[in-house]
Design a protein around this motif. Sequence first.
Motif, PDB file in Angstrom:
ATOM      1  N   UNK A 113       0.840  -1.200   0.000  1.00 57.69           N
ATOM      2  CA  UNK A 113       0.000   0.000   0.000  1.00 57.69           C
ATOM      3  C   UNK A 113       0.871   1.243   0.000  1.00 57.69           C
ATOM      4  N   UNK A 114       0.455   2.208  -0.784  1.00 50.46           N
ATOM      5  CA  UNK A 114       1.061   3.527  -0.757  1.00 50.46           C
ATOM      6  C   UNK A 114      -0.079   4.544  -0.759  1.00 50.46           C
ATOM      7  N   UNK A 115       0.271   5.807  -0.775  1.00 48.56           N
ATOM      8  CA  UNK A 115      -0.737   6.867  -0.879  1.00 48.56           C
ATOM      9  C   UNK A 115      -0.372   7.758  -2.059  1.00 48.56           C
ATOM     10  N   UNK A 116      -1.303   8.593  -2.436  1.00 48.64           N
ATOM     11  CA  UNK A 116      -1.054   9.571  -3.489  1.00 48.64           C
ATOM     12  C   UNK A 116       0.096  10.486  -3.073  1.00 48.64           C
ATOM     13  N   UNK A 120       3.729  11.090  -4.944  1.00 51.85           N
ATOM     14  CA  UNK A 120       4.198  12.421  -5.346  1.00 51.85           C
ATOM     15  C   UNK A 120       5.563  12.724  -4.728  1.00 51.85           C
ATOM     16  N   UNK A 121       5.719  12.451  -3.440  1.00 50.02           N
ATOM     17  CA  UNK A 121       6.964  12.780  -2.733  1.00 50.02           C
ATOM     18  C   UNK A 121       8.147  11.907  -3.140  1.00 50.02           C
ATOM     19  N   UNK A 122       7.898  10.626  -3.368  1.00 50.36           N
ATOM     20  CA  UNK A 122       8.989   9.680  -3.627  1.00 50.36           C
ATOM     21  C   UNK A 122       9.310   9.481  -5.109  1.00 50.36           C
ATOM     22  N   UNK A 123       8.315   9.715  -5.979  1.00 50.55           N
ATOM     23  CA  UNK A 123       8.532   9.397  -7.392  1.00 50.55           C
ATOM     24  C   UNK A 123       8.324  10.611  -8.303  1.00 50.55           C
ATOM     25  N   UNK A 124       7.124  11.116  -8.353  1.00 52.57           N
ATOM     26  CA  UNK A 124       6.771  12.140  -9.346  1.00 52.57           C
ATOM     27  C   UNK A 124       7.604  13.417  -9.190  1.00 52.57           C
ATOM     28  N   UNK A 125       7.605  14.007  -8.016  1.00 52.51           N
ATOM     29  CA  UNK A 125       8.343  15.263  -7.799  1.00 52.51           C
ATOM     30  C   UNK A 125       9.847  15.084  -7.986  1.00 52.51           C
ATOM     31  N   UNK A 132      16.717   9.756 -12.393  1.00 50.80           N
ATOM     32  CA  UNK A 132      16.040   8.546 -11.940  1.00 50.80           C
ATOM     33  C   UNK A 132      15.796   8.640 -10.434  1.00 50.80           C
ATOM     34  N   UNK A 133      14.922   7.782  -9.952  1.00 56.09           N
ATOM     35  CA  UNK A 133      14.690   7.666  -8.517  1.00 56.09           C
ATOM     36  C   UNK A 133      14.721   6.191  -8.146  1.00 56.09           C
TER      37      UNK A 133
END
Length: 168
Positions: A113-116, A120-125, A132-133
Amino acid sequence: MNPAKLIEKAKTSSFYLWLLNKSFDRMIPFNRPHGFRIIEIGDYHVRTRLPYKTKNLNHLKGLHACALATLTEITGGFIFVTQLDPGKYRIILKKLEVDYLYQGKTHAFAEFRITDTWMMEKVITPLLSAASVEVVSEVAIVDEKGNQLTQGRATWQIKGWDKVKTKT
C-alpha cells in the motif's frame, strides 16, 4: 484490451480481475506454473496470493523461498506499473531482500500500500529534477492463519525513457 483500462475495471469487477490474472499469466509465462494471483487491487494498493501447491514447495513441503521472493517482487512492483505510464517510465528491479520468518504451510498473501502523497513525494516530484529515482516497496507475506512468513524489500529504479541510455 488496453492494460490500463483492464486494471481500472479489475478494481471493481471480479470478471475483469479474473481477466487481468489471465492476461498476467500470458504476459509473464515464467510465473504461470506458480499460480500467483492478484486478489484485490485499488488505486494505491494490491493484494496477491501464492497458492500452497506442489510447484511452489521446497523439499520440506513448505513454500519455497524463491516463490515467496517472487511474490514480494510482483506485489511491490505492480503498483508502480498501475500508477506510472509504462510508455513514459522504465521501472526495473534493482535489489530484492527477503527475511524469512516462518515456514509457509498454507496459501500465502502479500500486500503493498502507498498513498497519493507518497507517490508524489517519492517518485513524481523527484523525477522532475533527477534522471532517476529509487524507491523501496516493503511487502510482508502472511499465511492463512496470519503468521508472517517474510518481510521483503524490493528496490525499484524508475526513470523516464528519455533518460535511458542503452547500446543497441
